[in-house]
Design a protein around this motif. Sequence first.
Motif, PDB file in Angstrom:
ATOM      1  N   ASN A  42      -0.583  -3.581   0.076  1.00 45.51           N
ATOM      2  CA  ASN A  42      -1.599  -2.685   0.576  1.00 45.51           C
ATOM      3  C   ASN A  42      -1.055  -2.386   2.113  1.00 45.51           C
ATOM      4  OD1 ASN A  42      -3.497  -1.839  -1.705  1.00 45.51           O
ATOM      5  ND2 ASN A  42      -4.033  -3.593  -1.460  1.00 45.51           N
ATOM      6  N   ILE A  45      -3.102   0.930   3.424  1.00 46.47           N
ATOM      7  CA  ILE A  45      -3.363   1.244   4.220  1.00 46.47           C
ATOM      8  C   ILE A  45      -3.984  -0.006   4.926  1.00 46.47           C
ATOM      9  CG2 ILE A  45      -5.699  -0.025   3.156  1.00 46.47           C
ATOM     10  CD1 ILE A  45      -5.026   0.419   0.386  1.00 46.47           C
ATOM     11  N   SER A  72      -7.658  -2.167  -1.386  1.00 45.99           N
ATOM     12  CA  SER A  72      -8.138  -1.320  -1.815  1.00 45.99           C
ATOM     13  C   SER A  72      -8.581  -0.426  -1.957  1.00 45.99           C
ATOM     14  CB  SER A  72      -6.246  -0.774  -2.983  1.00 45.99           C
ATOM     15  OG  SER A  72      -6.602  -1.418  -4.158  1.00 45.99           O
TER      16      SER A  72
END
Length: 172
Positions: A42, A45, A72
Motif C-alpha cells: 500500500n 496509502i 488498506s
Amino acid sequence: GLFTEIGGLTEEGAVQLAKQAESLAVANGVAPNTVLKDIAANSEIFAKFSGGGAEGLARAAIQARKLGVEFSSIAGAAEASLDFQSSLNAEVEASVMLGRNINLQKARELALTDDIEGFQKEILKQVGSQAEFDKMNVLQKQALAKATGLTVEQLGKMVSKEKEATTLAGEL
C-alpha cells in the motif's frame, strides 16, 4: 525501501523501524510478515498518510491487523471520511437510523492529520460495544458502516476484537 523512499528514513533507520515493527507485531499476536507486506503493498496509502511518520503508520497497520482488517481498509475509510459532504451525510443518516448521535468529527480530524491509529480508535468509540452492535438491525449496521467508510463485515470484525485493541503508542 518504502520507509527510506517515502518515509524519509535513512537505511539504518528503516531497518530499525522494520525490526521494531516486527517485535511489536509479535508482542501483539499479529504476524509480522503480514504487517510488513500490508505496508509494502500500500505504498500509495503510505505516501498519502506518512505525515504522521512511518512509525505511526506501522502502529496503525499492526492495530488494523489486530482488529481483523487490512491496513488498506482502514486507510480507505480514513480517506473516505475526508470527503466531507458524503461523510457528514452518512453520519446524519446513521444518527437517525440508530436514534443516537454519531459524531465522526474527531475521526475526520485524525484522518486529516494522518493519525490512522487514532482514527481507528475513534471509529470504535463511536460504534460502541459488541453488545450494542449486535442489537442493531441490518439497516442500522449498513448505515453505521457507510458512515465510517467500512463494510458491515469490516466493522463487525473490528467491534468483535475491540477489547483486544490496546493503544500501541509509545510501545514502538
